[in-house]
Design an enzyme around this catalytic site. Structure first.
Site, PDB file in Angstrom:
ATOM      1  N   GLU A 123     -37.452  35.673 -44.909  1.00 57.52           N
ATOM      2  CA  GLU A 123     -37.838  34.595 -45.839  1.00 57.52           C
ATOM      3  C   GLU A 123     -36.646  34.136 -46.664  1.00 57.52           C
ATOM      4  O   GLU A 123     -35.955  34.952 -47.289  1.00 57.52           O
ATOM      5  CB  GLU A 123     -38.977  35.068 -46.766  1.00 57.52           C
ATOM      6  CG  GLU A 123     -39.387  33.978 -47.761  1.00 57.52           C
ATOM      7  CD  GLU A 123     -40.722  34.189 -48.451  1.00 57.52           C
ATOM      8  OE1 GLU A 123     -41.478  35.117 -48.070  1.00 57.52           O
ATOM      9  OE2 GLU A 123     -41.017  33.410 -49.381  1.00 57.52           O
ATOM     10  N   LYS A 147     -48.522  44.178 -42.769  1.00 56.79           N
ATOM     11  CA  LYS A 147     -47.152  43.783 -43.130  1.00 56.79           C
ATOM     12  C   LYS A 147     -46.814  44.384 -44.487  1.00 56.79           C
ATOM     13  O   LYS A 147     -47.681  44.487 -45.359  1.00 56.79           O
ATOM     14  CB  LYS A 147     -47.035  42.255 -43.195  1.00 56.79           C
ATOM     15  CG  LYS A 147     -45.648  41.755 -43.608  1.00 56.79           C
ATOM     16  CD  LYS A 147     -45.489  40.267 -43.423  1.00 56.79           C
ATOM     17  CE  LYS A 147     -45.955  39.439 -44.586  1.00 56.79           C
ATOM     18  NZ  LYS A 147     -45.342  39.733 -45.892  1.00 56.79           N
ATOM     19  N   ASP A 198     -51.585  41.650 -45.058  1.00 57.91           N
ATOM     20  CA  ASP A 198     -50.457  41.922 -45.962  1.00 57.91           C
ATOM     21  C   ASP A 198     -50.844  43.038 -46.943  1.00 57.91           C
ATOM     22  O   ASP A 198     -51.840  42.903 -47.673  1.00 57.91           O
ATOM     23  CB  ASP A 198     -50.184  40.643 -46.765  1.00 57.91           C
ATOM     24  CG  ASP A 198     -48.706  40.351 -46.912  1.00 57.91           C
ATOM     25  OD1 ASP A 198     -47.885  41.174 -46.483  1.00 57.91           O
ATOM     26  OD2 ASP A 198     -48.391  39.274 -47.450  1.00 57.91           O
ATOM     27  N   GLU A 227     -43.342  44.641 -47.508  1.00 58.34           N
ATOM     28  CA  GLU A 227     -42.118  43.944 -47.918  1.00 58.34           C
ATOM     29  C   GLU A 227     -40.970  44.907 -48.197  1.00 58.34           C
ATOM     30  O   GLU A 227     -41.177  46.037 -48.592  1.00 58.34           O
ATOM     31  CB  GLU A 227     -42.389  43.108 -49.186  1.00 58.34           C
ATOM     32  CG  GLU A 227     -43.304  41.928 -48.913  1.00 58.34           C
ATOM     33  CD  GLU A 227     -43.389  40.963 -50.081  1.00 58.34           C
ATOM     34  OE1 GLU A 227     -42.663  41.124 -51.094  1.00 58.34           O
ATOM     35  OE2 GLU A 227     -44.205  40.025 -49.978  1.00 58.34           O
TER      36      GLU A 227
HETATM   37  O1  KIV Z   1     -47.866  36.209 -48.223  1.00 59.22           O
HETATM   38  C1  KIV Z   1     -47.436  35.417 -47.379  1.00 59.22           C
HETATM   39  O2  KIV Z   1     -47.984  34.332 -47.131  1.00 59.22           O
HETATM   40  C2  KIV Z   1     -46.201  35.807 -46.670  1.00 59.22           C
HETATM   41  C3  KIV Z   1     -45.596  34.796 -45.757  1.00 59.22           C
HETATM   42  C4  KIV Z   1     -44.919  33.740 -46.523  1.00 59.22           C
HETATM   43  C5  KIV Z   1     -44.689  35.440 -44.775  1.00 59.22           C
HETATM   44  O3  KIV Z   1     -45.732  36.890 -46.848  1.00 59.22           O
END
Ligand code: KIV
Length: 298
Positions: free
Chosen positions: A198, A129, A99, A131
């Site tokens: 989400e 990932k 992330d 956002e």
């Molecule tokens: O940071 C995280 O755990 C997330 C998930 C909830 C998709 O982005």
């Protein structure tokens, strides 16, 4: 959609085949649910590996669950890279997604590419990932064009929760649902291989999932997405903070951990631990010799 640049990781006997981007696309095509879970360290990665999940996300939720920050916003790239590297060492076959933390990709395409490259080069992630729709669509395009697979994330996006009016469900009016759908389609068009939905109504998620060619992973988005994701500490009952409505607790590990540590403390205080079976013996002759030498020295 680009091919998955898998970091070479030695596989163990009996391991399933490594999960690749084409595997995920195929699962969507066949209607086979994709299982994703977060992990933040070596033991949680080993658990995810043993449970044979498809995708592991080193989520910035780790800011709260393992680093104790009040939200996901303060976590740094360095901290995320340390968590992701530990997860990499515990994982062999699931696809590993890192992330990108708040502030590490929004400013420009070069910034986004440079941060994504660090997740791949330094932590061994297979994909990253990010956002939101909006300007994140262009960042996703730039990262994907640089050869790094990207997962999008729409609906409730915790990094910008303040701008969304707090941690609340999104897409609950026709106008807001359309905005979620447009963001998801734009991320797909930008080259994302998958997108997280989400906290959006199940009916909205179902309609948008059908319109997308890429797999949709839901969290609080109902049963009709192509897969589900939950936060490791939430599903196992390890985290003591607020648990969202969409979490199902599959175990109560925190209670077991407290009971275990409390029992240890009680046994130490009572002199019941350690017992003879937890120690190392020495020959009586050697012990006598040692006693003599020690006395002589003092
Ligand atoms: O940071 C995280 O755990 C997330 C998930 C909830 C998709 O982005």
């Amino acid at each position: 959609m680009s091919a998955t640049p898998r970091t070479p990781v030695s596989r163990a006997a009996g391991d399933p085949a490594p999960v690749t981007l084409p595997c995920l696309a195929e699962k969507k095509r066949l209607g086979q649910p994709i299982v994703m879970v977060t992990a933040y360290d070596y033991p949680s990665a080993q658990v995810a590996q043993a449970a044979a999940v498809d995708v592991v996300l080193v989520g910035d939720s780790g800011a709260m669950t393992v680093l104790g920050y009040p939200s996901t916003v303060p976590v740094s790239t360095e901290e995320m890279l340390m968590l992701a590297s530990a997860v990499r060492r515990g994982l062999r076959t699931p696809l590993l997604v890192g992330d990108l933390p708040f502030g590490s990709y929004e400013a420009s395409d070069p910034q986004a590419i440079a941060t994504a490259q660090r997740f791949v080069k330094e932590a061994g992630c297979d994909a990253v990932k990010l956002e939101r729709g909006g300007t994140s669509v262009q960042r996703a395009r730039a990262i994907a064009e640089a050869g790094i697979p990207v997962m999008g994330h729409v609906g409730l996006t915790p990094q910008t929760a303040t701008a969304l009016g707090g941690y609340r469900a999104q897409g609950r009016t026709a106008r807001r649902a359309l905005s979620v759908a447009r963001d998801a389609l734009a991320l797909q068009e930008a080259g994302c291989f998958s997108v997280v939905f989400e906290a959006i109504p199940a009916a909205v998620a179902a309609m948008v999932t059908r319109r997308l060619a890429i797999p949709v992973i839901g969290i609080g988005a109902g049963p009709s997405t192509d897969g589900q994701v939950l936060v490791f500490h939430d599903l196992l009952g390890i985290y003591d903070g607020h648990t969202p409505k969409f979490v199902k607790r599959f175990a109560d590990v925190r209670e077991q951990m407290i009971a275990g540590v409390a029992q240890y403390a009680a046994e130490v205080r009572q002199g019941a631990f350690p017992g003879p079976e937890h120690g190392y013996p020495i020959d009586e002759e050697e012990l006598q010799l040692f006693r003599k030498e020690l006395e002589a020295e003092s």
